[in-house]
Design a protein around this motif. Structure first.
Motif, mmCIF file in Angstrom:
data_model
loop_
_atom_site.group_PDB
_atom_site.id
_atom_site.type_symbol
_atom_site.label_atom_id
_atom_site.label_comp_id
_atom_site.label_asym_id
_atom_site.label_seq_id
_atom_site.Cartn_x
_atom_site.Cartn_y
_atom_site.Cartn_z
ATOM 1 N N GLN A 266 0.849 -1.190 0.000
ATOM 2 C CA GLN A 266 0.000 0.000 0.000
ATOM 3 C C GLN A 266 0.886 1.243 0.000
ATOM 4 O OE1 GLN A 266 -3.534 -0.476 0.176
ATOM 5 N NE2 GLN A 266 -2.870 -2.599 -0.151
ATOM 6 N N PRO A 267 0.497 2.269 -0.726
ATOM 7 C CA PRO A 267 1.301 3.500 -0.694
ATOM 8 C C PRO A 267 1.236 4.214 0.648
ATOM 9 C CG PRO A 267 -0.670 3.786 -2.046
ATOM 10 C CD PRO A 267 -0.582 2.338 -1.722
ATOM 11 N N THR A 268 0.080 4.129 1.323
ATOM 12 C CA THR A 268 -0.083 4.716 2.651
ATOM 13 C C THR A 268 -0.709 3.680 3.565
ATOM 14 O OG1 THR A 268 -0.398 6.952 1.761
ATOM 15 C CG2 THR A 268 -1.138 6.544 4.015
ATOM 16 N N VAL A 269 -0.116 3.485 4.735
ATOM 17 C CA VAL A 269 -0.664 2.576 5.739
ATOM 18 C C VAL A 269 -1.270 3.422 6.849
ATOM 19 C CG1 VAL A 269 -0.066 0.940 7.566
ATOM 20 C CG2 VAL A 269 0.830 0.613 5.259
ATOM 21 N N TYR A 270 -2.512 3.098 7.191
ATOM 22 C CA TYR A 270 -3.227 3.810 8.245
ATOM 23 C C TYR A 270 -3.437 2.885 9.439
ATOM 24 C CZ TYR A 270 -4.520 7.002 4.431
ATOM 25 O OH TYR A 270 -4.493 7.876 3.356
#
Length: 487
Positions: free
Chosen positions: A93-97
């Motif tokens: 994933q490009p951004t992990v939340y």
């Protein structure tokens, strides 16, 4: 601080002046140290050299090949795990939340991290390149995609825990054909390290005592692991110095504030719940093991203080009574809210919690060092053979540790106690009890940042305050060593 104490303390103006002077002194020491380092370069890092040295891997492979127990049982536990299969495909994933309002995709990260580690470990033990290819592809996929780990305060957890675990997987894959180590290092330096470094410096803008020991420890594990992976001595030194002298709850004498008679020492989270207390034990053991493989004996700091703390936690979670000294500390954030937490007994919440952390600790103290650790030994026996991510449920707690300690850390009893790889004097202070942090305010909101980890709190300190903070930290360290232990 009491009203009487105010008459004995310097004024705010004089404290800031002292802080600035201390900051200049620290800078002078740093320059002097840099000159010394140029004259006598620090020894190179050992690779692989985080949780597993080459000697460890050779021992495990030989034992498994010979069918020796309990290695074989541990090996079967690994090979039977769904994450350890060469068919695993990454989902980067490009951004992990983690935390906050955004979609919570952090389980994708921790599942892929454990798949990379387990496949890398299988390759290192069996030589089966299909597992090496799987681990390589997972690591490459994430380093080519991930740009950010964010969310609520909980994003510090994802960065710290998955950061040190990712570094361990990459360390096992170092030098494998097709693994882009340089790009992976860049990801670790730009995505994971800054989050952990910021937490250790700022603590999310909260009081230094707000966050429990495990928050500091997971950040320290990541900083240390990134330092070794990237051959960055400054980051390794940063983690070691904080563990020995840091102002937060993850430093040794804050994480284990009281040493009781009879070889037991109280953990800072013992009054919270046993799930988080065993998390702290596992993280501290992880940091100590990684440091040991780089010639740094954190296990032995302050007369084996960690052993005493681990024995305390193991004994209580085996159902036996332990002593407890009242512990109070402040939570909240300056100018936002505040309350004082008072723990008067060990918490029975999650008592009997089982994490795959004990084989590593038991084998160090008993089989490397020749010391007694009856309660750690009993816990290691109870969990054997230890599994890893995927063996303890689908939630994040089952992925907080890499596990497989029965396989990875079992070793024969040394004929004589092994000396630390590079003996170092303890700078953590003398043995005995350390006083807890002094609460400064009571009341306020009942919502605890460190209890839920989910409250968004913007950092409240700027660059100027950070500069002053360095001097204040130096003053805190000196006063703590003189007995005025204030967090």
């Amino acid at each position: 601080m009491t009203q009487n104490d105010d008459h004995q303390q310097p004024s705010r103006r004089s404290l800031l002046k002292l802080a600035g002077t201390a900051g200049l002194a620290v800078g002078a020491v740093a320059v002097s140290g840099a000159a010394g380092a140029a004259a006598a370069p620090a020894p190179a890092f050992a690779h692989p050299g985080l949780l597993h040295s080459q000697a460890d891997l050779d021992r495990i492979a030989a034992k498994v090949k010979a069918g020796a127990q309990p290695y074989l049982a541990g090996w079967q536990r690994l090979t039977g795990n769904g994450h350890a299969q060469s068919s695993w495909k990454a989902n980067p994933q490009p951004t992990v939340y983690r935390g906050g309002a955004a979609p919570q995709n952090f389980p994708t990260l921790y599942n892929d991290v454990h798949a990379a580690y387990q496949n890398a470990l299988r390759w290192r033990i069996s030589g089966d390149r299909a597992h090496a290819d799987a681990a390589r592809d997972i690591l490459n996929a994430w380093s080519g995609t991930l740009k950010q780990v964010t969310g609520s305060a909980d994003h510090y957890l994802a960065a710290g825990i998955q950061g040190y675990q990712f570094a361990n997987a990459a360390e096992l894959m170092r030098g494998y054909p097709g693994f882009d180590l340089d790009r992976f290092k860049t990801m670790m330096l730009q995505v994971f390290y800054p989050v952990c470094d910021n937490f250790l410096r700022e603590h999310n803008g909260a009081f230094i005592t707000n966050y429990y020991a495990s928050w500091d420890l997971l950040a320290l594990c990541c900083v240390f692991a990134v330092g070794v992976l990237c051959d960055d001595r400054a980051k390794v030194d940063q983690a070691v110095e904080y563990y020995r002298n840091g102002a937060g709850n993850g430093s040794l004498q804050h994480a284990i504030p009281y040493v009781h008679p009879g070889g037991l020492a109280q953990f800072q989270e013992s009054g919270r719940d046993q799930g988080h207390t065993t998390l702290s034990v596992g993280l501290m053991g992880t940091l100590c093991e990684m440091a040991w493989n780089q010639g740094i004996d954190l296990y032995g700091e302050d007369d084996n203080r960690f052993l005493k703390g681990a024995e305390y936690v193991a004994k209580y979670n085996l159902g036996e009574d332990v002593p407890f000294t009242r512990l109070s500390f402040e939570q909240g954030a300056p100018h936002v809210w505040s309350r004082t937490v008072v723990d008067t007994m060990p918490s029975a919440d999650s008592r009997g919690n089982l994490r795959p952390i004990w084989a590593m600790i038991q084998n160090h103290y008993v089989n490397r060092r020749g010391l007694a650790a009856p309660y750690c030994t009993a816990m290691a026996t109870k969990l054997a053979p230890e599994g890893g991510g995927g063996n303890y449920g689908p939630n994040s707690g089952g992925f907080d540790q890499l596990g497989f300690g029965t396989l990875a850390f079992t070793r024969d009893m040394a004929a004589a106690p092994l000396s630390p790889p590079t003996p170092k004097g303890s700078s953590a202070g003398a043995g005995g009890s350390a006083a807890p942090a002094s609460p400064n305010a009571a009341g306020g909101s009942a919502k605890g940042l460190a209890f839920t980890g989910s409250s968004d709190l913007l950092p409240l300190t700027g660059a100027g305050l950070l500069a002053i903070g360095g001097g204040v930290l130096a003053l805190r360290i000196r006063s703590r060593r003189k007995g005025a232990h204030r967090a």
